[in-house]
Design an enzyme around this catalytic site. Sequence first.
Site, PDB file in Angstrom:
ATOM      1  N   ASP A   9      -0.068   6.675 -11.239  1.00  0.00           N
ATOM      2  CA  ASP A   9       0.155   5.338 -10.732  1.00  0.00           C
ATOM      3  C   ASP A   9      -0.326   5.466  -9.155  1.00  0.00           C
ATOM      4  OD1 ASP A   9       2.544   3.190 -10.663  1.00  0.00           O
ATOM      5  OD2 ASP A   9       1.860   3.818  -8.624  1.00  0.00           O
TER       6      ASP A   9
ATOM      7  N   TYR B  56      -3.103   1.793  -1.661  1.00  0.00           N
ATOM      8  CA  TYR B  56      -3.051   3.156  -1.370  1.00  0.00           C
ATOM      9  C   TYR B  56      -4.230   3.730  -1.097  1.00  0.00           C
ATOM     10  CZ  TYR B  56       1.204   2.669  -4.233  1.00  0.00           C
ATOM     11  OH  TYR B  56       2.248   2.366  -4.853  1.00  0.00           O
TER      12      TYR B  56
ATOM     13  N   HIS C 230       1.776  -6.145  -6.722  1.00  0.00           N
ATOM     14  CA  HIS C 230       2.298  -5.282  -5.836  1.00  0.00           C
ATOM     15  C   HIS C 230       3.655  -5.930  -5.185  1.00  0.00           C
ATOM     16  CE1 HIS C 230       1.559  -1.173  -3.720  1.00  0.00           C
ATOM     17  NE2 HIS C 230       2.793  -1.303  -4.148  1.00  0.00           N
TER      18      HIS C 230
END
Length: 234
Positions: A46, A51, A107
């Site tokens: 994931d 990120y 998100h």
Amino acid sequence: MPWEPIKLNSGYYMPSIAFGTWKTGNGQGPIDQVKQALGNGYTHIDTAQAYKNEEETGVALKETELSRSNVFVTTKYSGTNGLDIPTSIKNSLSNLGLSDVDLYLVHAPRLAVPDIPTCWAQMEKVKDDGLAKSIGISNFGVKDMETLVASARIKPAVNQILLHPYVYERQKPILEYAAKNGIIIEAYSALIPITKSPGGPLDKPLNEIAAKFGATTEQILMAWTKAKGAVVVT
């Protein structure tokens, strides 16, 4: 503790525990950690646009001995650099070195610009175009999900949310709505009670249960999360 695959409303199966790259950083570190996770039996990775380690994840996937069909890959649209969904998914696939992902998530609801129905229509096109096998959401509350489902042609397969015992009562309505609508819950930060909030009221019962079953407190928390019907994202 067995981690059986879970069938999504899209018809695909998702491993019920995932290795998350949220706090693994950049560079060689996340490459090694993802490779180690895959070597230790994880088959679900994931990651996310935000990120900033999709490229590292892609390197690890390329270097693993596992075939593409044996690894479930999730990434997320995070609105990074103000890019839209069509551009972001193509960039993510390029970073990952893949032609498609198994799961693509929005998100957070604040990223649904100009509104949730319009955003979700773009996500549906991602699936229609074969760039993601399944599509879903993250951090959506009940009202957000109601708005989405009311206009959706394709229901979200999952909603990835914060879930651990200290926030269970607050998050319970999300779990209930998801269950009624065939949406799987994924849980991130399930270990917060011992990693970020030690010394709380959960410490004593956690330690007692762990001692009783000869397990670690981490294993007990993950078992609790699984018992709530959620996929664990470490």
